[in-house]
Design an enzyme around this catalytic site. Structure first.
Site, PDB file in Angstrom:
ATOM      1  N   GLY A 203     -14.020   3.306  14.931  1.00 49.19           N
ATOM      2  CA  GLY A 203     -15.149   2.361  14.981  1.00 49.19           C
ATOM      3  C   GLY A 203     -14.819   1.104  15.754  1.00 49.19           C
ATOM      4  O   GLY A 203     -15.674   0.530  16.436  1.00 49.19           O
TER       5      GLY A 203
ATOM      6  N   HIS B 126     -12.564   3.428   0.269  1.00 48.84           N
ATOM      7  CA  HIS B 126     -12.556   2.436   1.357  1.00 48.84           C
ATOM      8  C   HIS B 126     -13.298   1.178   0.936  1.00 48.84           C
ATOM      9  O   HIS B 126     -13.778   0.413   1.787  1.00 48.84           O
ATOM     10  CB  HIS B 126     -13.265   2.974   2.627  1.00 48.84           C
ATOM     11  CG  HIS B 126     -12.505   4.033   3.366  1.00 48.84           C
ATOM     12  ND1 HIS B 126     -13.154   5.023   4.060  1.00 48.84           N
ATOM     13  CD2 HIS B 126     -11.188   4.241   3.537  1.00 48.84           C
ATOM     14  CE1 HIS B 126     -12.258   5.820   4.628  1.00 48.84           C
ATOM     15  NE2 HIS B 126     -11.054   5.356   4.326  1.00 48.84           N
TER      16      HIS B 126
ATOM     17  N   ASN C  67     -12.429   0.871  18.167  1.00 42.52           N
ATOM     18  CA  ASN C  67     -11.840   1.067  19.502  1.00 42.52           C
ATOM     19  C   ASN C  67     -12.554   2.026  20.437  1.00 42.52           C
ATOM     20  O   ASN C  67     -12.166   2.146  21.586  1.00 42.52           O
ATOM     21  CB  ASN C  67     -10.395   1.565  19.351  1.00 42.52           C
ATOM     22  CG  ASN C  67      -9.510   0.509  18.739  1.00 42.52           C
ATOM     23  OD1 ASN C  67      -9.379  -0.577  19.300  1.00 42.52           O
ATOM     24  ND2 ASN C  67      -8.934   0.801  17.602  1.00 42.52           N
TER      25      ASN C  67
ATOM     26  N   ARG D  70     -10.570  16.216   7.270  1.00 39.34           N
ATOM     27  CA  ARG D  70     -11.439  16.608   6.136  1.00 39.34           C
ATOM     28  C   ARG D  70     -12.826  17.003   6.629  1.00 39.34           C
ATOM     29  O   ARG D  70     -13.364  16.394   7.550  1.00 39.34           O
ATOM     30  CB  ARG D  70     -11.591  15.449   5.148  1.00 39.34           C
ATOM     31  CG  ARG D  70     -10.304  15.057   4.492  1.00 39.34           C
ATOM     32  CD  ARG D  70     -10.528  13.942   3.470  1.00 39.34           C
ATOM     33  NE  ARG D  70      -9.324  13.153   3.343  1.00 39.34           N
ATOM     34  CZ  ARG D  70      -9.292  11.832   3.270  1.00 39.34           C
ATOM     35  NH1 ARG D  70     -10.408  11.131   3.285  1.00 39.34           N
ATOM     36  NH2 ARG D  70      -8.146  11.201   3.164  1.00 39.34           N
TER      37      ARG D  70
ATOM     38  N   ASN E 245       0.875  -1.169   0.000  1.00 39.46           N
ATOM     39  CA  ASN E 245       0.000   0.000   0.000  1.00 39.46           C
ATOM     40  C   ASN E 245       0.914   1.222   0.000  1.00 39.46           C
ATOM     41  O   ASN E 245       1.438   1.618   1.037  1.00 39.46           O
ATOM     42  CB  ASN E 245      -0.882  -0.051   1.258  1.00 39.46           C
ATOM     43  CG  ASN E 245      -1.816   1.136   1.352  1.00 39.46           C
ATOM     44  OD1 ASN E 245      -1.727   2.077   0.564  1.00 39.46           O
ATOM     45  ND2 ASN E 245      -2.716   1.080   2.310  1.00 39.46           N
TER      46      ASN E 245
ATOM     47  N   ARG F 107      -2.649  -2.077  -3.344  1.00 42.24           N
ATOM     48  CA  ARG F 107      -3.839  -1.260  -3.135  1.00 42.24           C
ATOM     49  C   ARG F 107      -3.744  -0.084  -4.098  1.00 42.24           C
ATOM     50  O   ARG F 107      -2.748   0.647  -4.097  1.00 42.24           O
ATOM     51  CB  ARG F 107      -3.881  -0.745  -1.706  1.00 42.24           C
ATOM     52  CG  ARG F 107      -5.016   0.214  -1.527  1.00 42.24           C
ATOM     53  CD  ARG F 107      -4.894   0.973  -0.244  1.00 42.24           C
ATOM     54  NE  ARG F 107      -6.062   1.813  -0.066  1.00 42.24           N
ATOM     55  CZ  ARG F 107      -6.036   2.944   0.608  1.00 42.24           C
ATOM     56  NH1 ARG F 107      -4.927   3.373   1.149  1.00 42.24           N
ATOM     57  NH2 ARG F 107      -7.128   3.646   0.735  1.00 42.24           N
TER      58      ARG F 107
ATOM     59  N   GLU G 184      -8.088  -5.038   5.179  1.00 39.19           N
ATOM     60  CA  GLU G 184      -8.018  -4.839   3.730  1.00 39.19           C
ATOM     61  C   GLU G 184      -6.905  -5.686   3.110  1.00 39.19           C
ATOM     62  O   GLU G 184      -7.047  -6.209   2.011  1.00 39.19           O
ATOM     63  CB  GLU G 184      -7.774  -3.361   3.423  1.00 39.19           C
ATOM     64  CG  GLU G 184      -8.953  -2.497   3.824  1.00 39.19           C
ATOM     65  CD  GLU G 184      -8.587  -1.041   4.030  1.00 39.19           C
ATOM     66  OE1 GLU G 184      -8.712  -0.280   3.071  1.00 39.19           O
ATOM     67  OE2 GLU G 184      -8.173  -0.670   5.137  1.00 39.19           O
TER      68      GLU G 184
END
Ligand code: AMP
Length: 415
Positions: free
Chosen positions: A343, A189, A345, A250, A7, A99, A396
């Site tokens: 999400g 994603h 943790n 963002r 990646n 990726r 992933e």
């Protein structure tokens, strides 16, 4: 097969070495042999290396460019010092899975990389100028080091969302811009949303067609996906990863008229505003402190910092609104699945997001939710909750390795 998963970012490379093949995939026995992270490629790089059964190693080394970084990874992985079982020389790496961020409309599945595919990835550079060039450099570096004989496969972040219907992917702007420039929602994603949907159906022992869920990938980047009958039918990121949920740096959704307004007020170019929306907004923009959710939580709890609390509140509120709109778009769903660093943790953020969804049948189980951190996978709602909630750690790299095996061995891709 030993698959090296790469990646490559603009100055980073994440990698994993995974032993898998078609039989192993069926038995779910894929094995992670090594993993690592190279930061600050282009200068004095910081390198973290993990080999199975060994202590983590951290070191620095001057790595001039992507080729030097990939070369370093391969030399380490095949060295005696790394001690990776079954990997003694470059010949023990059998394929590479990359990726790739943007596959445009052309790449709806993972593909074996040929010259033509590489040109196709280059054609998508315009759509992802920050990401695709780094992915291409990674592919070229590997080709240079291994020669053209080693199979390389591209796995696209956008591919899973290519099932979006027109009504979900078209923007309400003059249609000719879609025709001329392919301005549309692509979503990102994809490999993560696809992985958690796959794990969810395994956990529930249901088929792909029976999978009706909303997946929330909440990390430094954040996105939601509406998955109906196993297909992504809507997603929050758009033509670029800037749209949708509030993220670390963002903004996510804003009124586009703000861009012109700020340009005039602040004397900035449109390019500078876009950079501000990508790099200085979201959690860091609201809080003025950090893009890191864990640090924000600490500030909120220990110092009762108002803007840290506000950032967490706006983040959770936006996510909840997306869940509501996707439930409407899908005609209902069976579960919400949380993944990504936040999400996976943060029971508190999950609870803030789900709070207020009781009317639509979502009841979090306080104890299950609180306990589910650090790689925990499973149900976090009560048994009687009409809309279930799950936490599923994303992976992933595993899907990239599996797609690579399937592409190399000519087996159909499974989405
Ligand atoms: P990722 O991009 O998926 O690695 O996610 C990074 C984000 O996850 C950062 O904002 C981290 O602060 C956040 N994160 C990781 N662990 C926790 C935690 N225990 N509580 C809250 N946020 C966390």
């Amino acid at each position: 097969m030993n698959v090296l998963v790469l990646n490559c970012g603009s100055s980073t490379v994440k990698f994993q070495l995974i032993a898998t093949d078609l039989g192993i995939i069926e038995r779910n026995e894929d094995k992670r042999l090594a993993s690592g992270y190279v930061e600050r490629v282009g200068g004095e790089a910081i390198i973290t290396l993990n080999a199975e059964g060994r202590d983590e190693q951290r070191l620095t080394e001057s790595l001039r460019d992507m080729r030097a970084a990939v070369d370093f990874i391969i030399r380490w992985a095949t060295s005696e010092g790394a001690g990776i079982s079954g990997v003694k020389s470059i010949a023990d790496i059998h394929a590479i899975g990359h990726r790739v961020v943007h596959g445009g409309e052309r790449f709806t599945h993972s593909v074996l990389i040929t010259d033509e595919v590489l040109r196709g990835i280059e054609d998508c550079v315009e759509l992802a100028p920050l990401h695709n060039p780094a992915n291409i450099k990674g592919i070229q570096a590997a080709r240079h080091l291994f020669g053209p004989g080693l199979p390389q496969v591209a796995v696209f972040d956008t591919a899973f969302h290519q099932t979006l219907p027109e009504k979900a992917y078209l923007y309400a702007i003059p249609y000719q811009f879609y025709r001329r420039y392919k301005v549309r929602r692509y979503g990102f994603h994809g490999t993560s949303h696809r992985y958690v949907a796959y794990r969810y159906r395994q956990l529930r022992n249901i088929t792909r067609e029976q999978t009706n869920i909303i997946t929330l990938h909440l990390g430094n980047g954040c996105s939601a996906a509406a998955i109906r009958g196993g297909d992504s039918i809507d997603t929050s990121m758009g033509m670029t990863p800037l749209e949708g949920l509030v993220m670390g740096t963002r903004s996510g959704d804003i009124d586009p008229a703000i861009i012109d307004y700020l340009a005039i007020k602040e004397g900035l170019t449109i390019h500078q505003i876009e950079s501000l929306l990508n790099k200085q907004s979201g959690l860091i923009g609201i809080s003025g402190l950090t893009n890191d959710m864990r640090e924000l939580m600490e500030e909120a709890h220990e110092n009762n910092d108002r803007r840290a609390r506000l950032a967490i509140e706006i983040f959770s509120y936006r996510a909840r609104k997306y869940i509501g709109s996707y439930l409407a778009a899908m005609g209902g769903a069976d579960a919400i699945v949380f993944t990504g660093g936040i999400g996976e943790n943060s029971p508190e953020v999950r609870s803030l997001i789900c709070d207020g969804l009781q009317w639509m049948g979502l009841e979090l189980d306080g104890e299950r939710n609180a306990k589910c951190t650090n790689g925990c996978e499973g149900l976090i709602s009560t048994e009687s909750s009409r809309l279930a909630a799950y936490t599923i750690p994303t992976d992933e790299e595993l899907l990239i390795a599996r797609d690579t095996v399937r592409s190399v061995q000519g087996a159909p891709q499974r989405y």
